[in-house]
Design a protein around this motif. Structure first.
Motif, PDB file in Angstrom:
ATOM      1  N   PRO A   1       0.824  -1.212   0.000  1.00 30.73           N
ATOM      2  CA  PRO A   1       0.000   0.000   0.000  1.00 30.73           C
ATOM      3  C   PRO A   1       0.857   1.260   0.000  1.00 30.73           C
ATOM      4  CG  PRO A   1       0.118  -0.880   2.209  1.00 30.73           C
ATOM      5  CD  PRO A   1       0.864  -1.851   1.314  1.00 30.73           C
ATOM      6  N   PHE A   2       0.285   2.344  -0.500  1.00 26.13           N
ATOM      7  CA  PHE A   2       0.925   3.647  -0.348  1.00 26.13           C
ATOM      8  C   PHE A   2      -0.141   4.658   0.059  1.00 26.13           C
ATOM      9  CE2 PHE A   2       0.150   3.141  -4.927  1.00 26.13           C
ATOM     10  CZ  PHE A   2      -0.551   4.296  -5.252  1.00 26.13           C
ATOM     11  N   TYR A   3       0.305   5.662   0.804  1.00 29.10           N
ATOM     12  CA  TYR A   3      -0.574   6.664   1.390  1.00 29.10           C
ATOM     13  C   TYR A   3      -0.038   8.049   1.063  1.00 29.10           C
ATOM     14  CZ  TYR A   3      -1.345   2.532   4.306  1.00 29.10           C
ATOM     15  OH  TYR A   3      -1.572   1.256   4.737  1.00 29.10           O
ATOM     16  N   GLU A   4      -0.948   8.968   0.777  1.00 31.76           N
ATOM     17  CA  GLU A   4      -0.584  10.372   0.567  1.00 31.76           C
ATOM     18  C   GLU A   4       0.611  10.542  -0.366  1.00 31.76           C
ATOM     19  OE1 GLU A   4      -0.436  12.650   4.173  1.00 31.76           O
ATOM     20  OE2 GLU A   4      -2.132  11.574   5.017  1.00 31.76           O
ATOM     21  N   ARG A   5       0.576   9.829  -1.461  1.00 39.16           N
ATOM     22  CA  ARG A   5       1.645   9.909  -2.441  1.00 39.16           C
ATOM     23  C   ARG A   5       1.332  11.002  -3.456  1.00 39.16           C
ATOM     24  NH1 ARG A   5       3.864   4.301  -4.987  1.00 39.16           N
ATOM     25  NH2 ARG A   5       6.025   4.885  -5.122  1.00 39.16           N
ATOM     26  N   PHE A   6       2.343  11.594  -4.003  1.00 45.00           N
ATOM     27  CA  PHE A   6       2.238  12.645  -5.010  1.00 45.00           C
ATOM     28  C   PHE A   6       1.615  13.897  -4.386  1.00 45.00           C
ATOM     29  CE2 PHE A   6       1.872   8.473  -7.112  1.00 45.00           C
ATOM     30  CZ  PHE A   6       3.087   8.465  -7.763  1.00 45.00           C
ATOM     31  N   ASP A   7       1.376  14.914  -5.198  1.00 44.03           N
ATOM     32  CA  ASP A   7       0.935  16.204  -4.677  1.00 44.03           C
ATOM     33  C   ASP A   7      -0.521  16.236  -4.235  1.00 44.03           C
ATOM     34  OD1 ASP A   7       3.437  17.293  -5.035  1.00 44.03           O
ATOM     35  OD2 ASP A   7       2.983  18.077  -7.033  1.00 44.03           O
ATOM     36  N   ASN A   8      -1.348  15.367  -4.797  1.00 44.68           N
ATOM     37  CA  ASN A   8      -2.776  15.473  -4.498  1.00 44.68           C
ATOM     38  C   ASN A   8      -3.304  14.341  -3.613  1.00 44.68           C
ATOM     39  OD1 ASN A   8      -2.283  13.772  -6.595  1.00 44.68           O
ATOM     40  ND2 ASN A   8      -4.045  14.346  -7.793  1.00 44.68           N
ATOM     41  N   LYS A   9      -2.483  13.881  -2.683  1.00 49.20           N
ATOM     42  CA  LYS A   9      -2.891  12.914  -1.671  1.00 49.20           C
ATOM     43  C   LYS A   9      -3.551  11.674  -2.274  1.00 49.20           C
ATOM     44  CE  LYS A   9      -3.980  14.037   2.355  1.00 49.20           C
ATOM     45  NZ  LYS A   9      -4.639  14.440   3.588  1.00 49.20           N
ATOM     46  N   LEU A  10      -2.805  10.940  -3.058  1.00 44.53           N
ATOM     47  CA  LEU A  10      -3.297   9.700  -3.627  1.00 44.53           C
ATOM     48  C   LEU A  10      -2.950   8.546  -2.696  1.00 44.53           C
ATOM     49  CD1 LEU A  10      -2.132  10.129  -7.327  1.00 44.53           C
ATOM     50  CD2 LEU A  10      -4.360  10.669  -6.333  1.00 44.53           C
ATOM     51  N   ALA A  11      -3.820   7.564  -2.660  1.00 46.71           N
ATOM     52  CA  ALA A  11      -3.553   6.330  -1.933  1.00 46.71           C
ATOM     53  C   ALA A  11      -3.879   5.171  -2.861  1.00 46.71           C
ATOM     54  CB  ALA A  11      -4.389   6.246  -0.659  1.00 46.71           C
ATOM     55  N   GLY A  12      -3.296   4.013  -2.572  1.00 41.40           N
ATOM     56  CA  GLY A  12      -3.567   2.845  -3.393  1.00 41.40           C
ATOM     57  C   GLY A  12      -2.573   1.747  -3.130  1.00 41.40           C
ATOM     58  N   TRP A  13      -2.361   0.950  -4.146  1.00 43.17           N
ATOM     59  CA  TRP A  13      -1.498  -0.234  -4.038  1.00 43.17           C
ATOM     60  C   TRP A  13      -0.546  -0.308  -5.213  1.00 43.17           C
ATOM     61  CZ3 TRP A  13      -1.722  -3.544   0.101  1.00 43.17           C
ATOM     62  CH2 TRP A  13      -2.792  -3.343   0.971  1.00 43.17           C
ATOM     63  N   SER A  14       0.638  -0.805  -4.936  1.00 42.25           N
ATOM     64  CA  SER A  14       1.600  -1.156  -5.968  1.00 42.25           C
ATOM     65  C   SER A  14       1.737  -2.672  -5.944  1.00 42.25           C
ATOM     66  CB  SER A  14       2.951  -0.493  -5.692  1.00 42.25           C
ATOM     67  OG  SER A  14       3.897  -0.919  -6.648  1.00 42.25           O
ATOM     68  N   ALA A  15       1.333  -3.314  -7.029  1.00 43.61           N
ATOM     69  CA  ALA A  15       1.433  -4.775  -7.146  1.00 43.61           C
ATOM     70  C   ALA A  15       2.561  -5.096  -8.112  1.00 43.61           C
ATOM     71  CB  ALA A  15       0.122  -5.361  -7.650  1.00 43.61           C
ATOM     72  N   THR A  16       3.493  -5.933  -7.680  1.00 41.26           N
ATOM     73  CA  THR A  16       4.620  -6.330  -8.529  1.00 41.26           C
ATOM     74  C   THR A  16       4.584  -7.842  -8.701  1.00 41.26           C
ATOM     75  OG1 THR A  16       5.917  -4.450  -7.741  1.00 41.26           O
ATOM     76  CG2 THR A  16       7.130  -6.233  -8.806  1.00 41.26           C
ATOM     77  N   PHE A  17       4.751  -8.278  -9.955  1.00 34.15           N
ATOM     78  CA  PHE A  17       4.639  -9.700 -10.263  1.00 34.15           C
ATOM     79  C   PHE A  17       5.382 -10.014 -11.553  1.00 34.15           C
ATOM     80  CE2 PHE A  17       0.913  -7.294 -11.523  1.00 34.15           C
ATOM     81  CZ  PHE A  17       0.818  -7.536 -12.884  1.00 34.15           C
TER      82      PHE A  17
END
Length: 156
Positions: free
Chosen positions: A129-145
């Motif tokens: 997961p990531f929180y408050e990323r980039f300038d406009n407070k984005l959250a989400g997931w980084s999936a690597t496979f």
């Protein structure tokens, strides 16, 4: 599937793009350098972004190491915080829906239509997961496979 080794990059990225766009929780799919995207536009979210980290060229397969970032804008409420656990924003909702996006993609690569079309997940995916990323407070997931694609290129 013919020409997958020759056009494997195009086929894989376009196939992942189509799968992501079929999800109700995705408005936009991009690829390349994430910093080249105008992330300030609210209308593009929820957004998924495809990154090809590297490719291992073996004799009969190409192994693509892929990261997919699935994200949305976190909205802050102006109301006073009454729930300490959830806070006064939709961050948990964003994390929940965007995890569903990457999980569905992973499962389709594992045993679904993409697997049957010769795009096969190799091993397990790592979701972070990531929180408050980039300038406009984005959250989400980084999936690597890793994804196997047939390497049918000929040297003749």
């Amino acid at each position: 599937m013919s020409n997958t080794g020759i056009r494997g990059f195009y086929l894989l990225t376009e196939t992942i793009e189509q799968q992501l766009l079929a999800d109700v929780n995705v408005n936009t799919v991009t690829t390349g350098d994430i910093y080249d995207i105008d992330l300030s536009k609210q209308s593009i979210f929820p957004l998924s972004h495809i990154i090809i980290n590297n490719v291992s060229a073996e004799e009969q397969i190409l192994t693509f190491n892929v990261s997919v970032l699935a994200m949305d804008v976190v909205d802050e409420s102006k109301k006073a915080t009454t729930d300490i656990f959830r806070g006064n924003n939709n961050e948990q909702d964003v994390l929940n829906t965007q995890l569903q996006v990457v999980n569905k993609l992973i499962q389709v690569l594992r045993k679904g239509d993409l697997y049957n079309d010769q795009f096969q997940l190799n091993g397990d995916a790592n979701c972070e997961p990531f929180y408050e990323r980039f300038d406009n407070k984005l959250a989400g997931w980084s999936a690597t496979f890793n994804v196997f694609v047939a390497n049918d290129i000929t040297i003749c």
